[in-house]
Scaffold this active site. Structure first.
Site, mmCIF file in Angstrom:
data_model
loop_
_atom_site.group_PDB
_atom_site.id
_atom_site.type_symbol
_atom_site.label_atom_id
_atom_site.label_comp_id
_atom_site.label_asym_id
_atom_site.label_seq_id
_atom_site.Cartn_x
_atom_site.Cartn_y
_atom_site.Cartn_z
ATOM 1 N N ARG A 238 6.663 9.003 3.387
ATOM 2 C CA ARG A 238 5.649 8.041 2.972
ATOM 3 C C ARG A 238 5.516 6.996 4.071
ATOM 4 O O ARG A 238 6.513 6.518 4.620
ATOM 5 C CB ARG A 238 6.049 7.348 1.660
ATOM 6 C CG ARG A 238 5.833 8.207 0.417
ATOM 7 C CD ARG A 238 4.344 8.438 0.129
ATOM 8 N NE ARG A 238 4.109 9.265 -1.037
ATOM 9 C CZ ARG A 238 3.830 10.576 -1.010
ATOM 10 N NH1 ARG A 238 3.768 11.234 0.132
ATOM 11 N NH2 ARG A 238 3.601 11.245 -2.130
ATOM 12 N N GLU A 267 -2.097 4.772 2.834
ATOM 13 C CA GLU A 267 -2.189 5.697 1.693
ATOM 14 C C GLU A 267 -1.396 5.216 0.472
ATOM 15 O O GLU A 267 -1.468 5.844 -0.582
ATOM 16 C CB GLU A 267 -1.612 7.054 2.088
ATOM 17 C CG GLU A 267 -2.343 7.728 3.206
ATOM 18 C CD GLU A 267 -1.624 9.004 3.609
ATOM 19 O OE1 GLU A 267 -2.066 10.091 3.219
ATOM 20 O OE2 GLU A 267 -0.594 8.908 4.312
ATOM 21 N N HIS A 294 -1.755 13.814 6.930
ATOM 22 C CA HIS A 294 -1.103 14.219 5.671
ATOM 23 C C HIS A 294 -1.271 15.729 5.434
ATOM 24 O O HIS A 294 -1.808 16.156 4.401
ATOM 25 C CB HIS A 294 -1.631 13.408 4.486
ATOM 26 C CG HIS A 294 -0.582 13.219 3.423
ATOM 27 N ND1 HIS A 294 -0.325 12.039 2.791
ATOM 28 C CD2 HIS A 294 0.302 14.099 2.889
ATOM 29 C CE1 HIS A 294 0.646 12.186 1.900
ATOM 30 N NE2 HIS A 294 1.047 13.445 1.946
HETATM 31 O O1 LIG Z 1 4.246 14.030 -2.372
HETATM 32 C C1 LIG Z 1 3.612 15.049 -2.062
HETATM 33 O O2 LIG Z 1 3.590 16.059 -2.786
HETATM 34 C C2 LIG Z 1 2.845 15.106 -0.781
HETATM 35 O O3 LIG Z 1 2.880 13.912 -0.084
HETATM 36 C C3 LIG Z 1 1.415 15.569 -0.973
HETATM 37 O O4 LIG Z 1 0.665 14.698 -1.712
#
Ligand SMILES: O=C(O)[C@H](O)CO
Length: 334
Positions: A238, A267, A294
């Site tokens: 993240r 994000e 991503h």
């Molecule tokens: O957490 C997750 O599954 C990935 O970041 C895709 O959204």
């Protein structure tokens, strides 16, 4: 009995719509875009199910505006943009897909590592520029053999990454709140380090921790100053695990040797002060950064499997069972 209605916020494979349509009235979004929040709310106002994705953000206000919801099924693993407590209070199941992202994400992490260390982006740009006329003594990068690589958080993705990195003859360190037993460590080829040892002793670091209050901006200016000079940081978890402004500053002084990321602070919608853009200084530093948008799970068969599992979670709720990917246990669910 009326069929429950399910809003699917992003484009999915036709098989997923076909599955849901057998039992539900489906409101799809087959465009490539994220709909404005007001539009998603308008669509979900009287829906019983929501098939949600990374760009979605479900909080108390969202749930209040959609009082019929019984299940929010994330086609994802990291549910930091979803308010679990609010779902539980309102009797709404929150489900995730915990395992199917593991391999594609670990594979992409290896890709970012190679992209960053071997200047693949700059090399690609050079070949396409028209000014490539054959080999030159340029774009020298960093080899991997013998490097100390630290995996911070040895969950499913961390382990899958360790298995893949074993072939590169690196020295693998890990830190996790739960230490593996000796046999497991041996099997994975990893050595336990304290957090401090990992931060100060790794030449390449992969933070693979969930985003929460404790981990937000773990890699801030103070933490980056403790790393080996010239260390590389690779982020497929993240964005907000790092402070991107601090990363840009550490790159400019050479304290950080490189930053590769598939995820960005912008994000992390649920954080009220999340930035609106990737810092321009990071984007401008082409020589020391490597980015992907991503793409961790962007493997066609993995995406289909993730979407289908999320859809099954919705159907399990409508059938009155406990959904397999539940992260909460609402006391009074409908
Ligand atoms: O957490 C997750 O599954 C990935 O970041 C895709 O959204």
């Amino acid at each position: 009995m009326t069929r429950p209605s399910v809003v699917v916020t992003h484009r999915v494979h036709p098989e997923v719509l076909q599955l849901l349509e057998q039992f539900c009235t489906v409101v799809p979004n087959q465009s490539a875009e994220t709909l404005p929040r007001a539009e998603i709310l308008a669509r979900a106002r009287s829906a019983q199910g929501l098939l949600a994705f990374m760009p979605d953000w479900v909080d108390e206000a969202f749930l209040a505006a959609c009082p019929e919801l019984r299940v929010v099924a994330g086609a994802l693993k990291g549910y930091d943009n979803f308010d679990v407590a609010a779902c539980t209070r309102r009797g709404v199941w929150l489900t995730i897909v915990p395992d199917l992202l593991t391999v594609p994400t670990a594979e992409l992490a290896v890709g970012l590592l190679l992209g960053l260390t071997r200047h693949l982006h700059e090399g690609d740009r050079l070949v396409r520029s028209g000014s490539y006329h054959g080999w030159r003594p340029q774009l020298y990068g960093t080899g991997l053999t013998g490097r100390a690589v630290g995996i911070l958080g040895l969950g499913a993705v961390g382990r899958a990454l360790a298995r893949r990195l074993a072939g590169f003859d690196v020295k693998l360190l890990y830190f996790d709140a739960v230490r593996l037993d000796e046999q497991q460590e041996e099997r994975l080829g990893v050595r336990y380090a304290t957090l401090d040892e990992l931060l100060t002793g790794s030449e390449i670091i992969f933070p693979l921790l969930p985003l929460n209050r404790e981990t937000r901006h773990l890699f801030d200016a103070a933490c980056l100053a403790r790393l080996c000079r010239g260390a590389l940081l690779i982020n497929v978890g993240r964005g907000s695990i790092v402070d991107e402004q601090a990363v840009a500053a550490a790159l400019s002084t050479g304290q950080l040797g490189g930053y590769a990321a598939d995820v960005f602070e912008l994000e992390d919608w649920a954080l009220p002060d999340h930035p609106q853009q990737v810092p321009p200084a990071l984007l401008a530093d082409v020589a020391h950064t490597f980015f992907t948008p991503h793409l961790g799970t962007a493997v066609a068969e993995a995406r289909l499997a993730i979407e289908l599992e999320a859809a099954h979670n919705i159907l399990q709720v409508f059938q009155g069972s406990i959904p397999q990917g539940a992260v909460n246990r609402p006391a009074t669910f409908r």
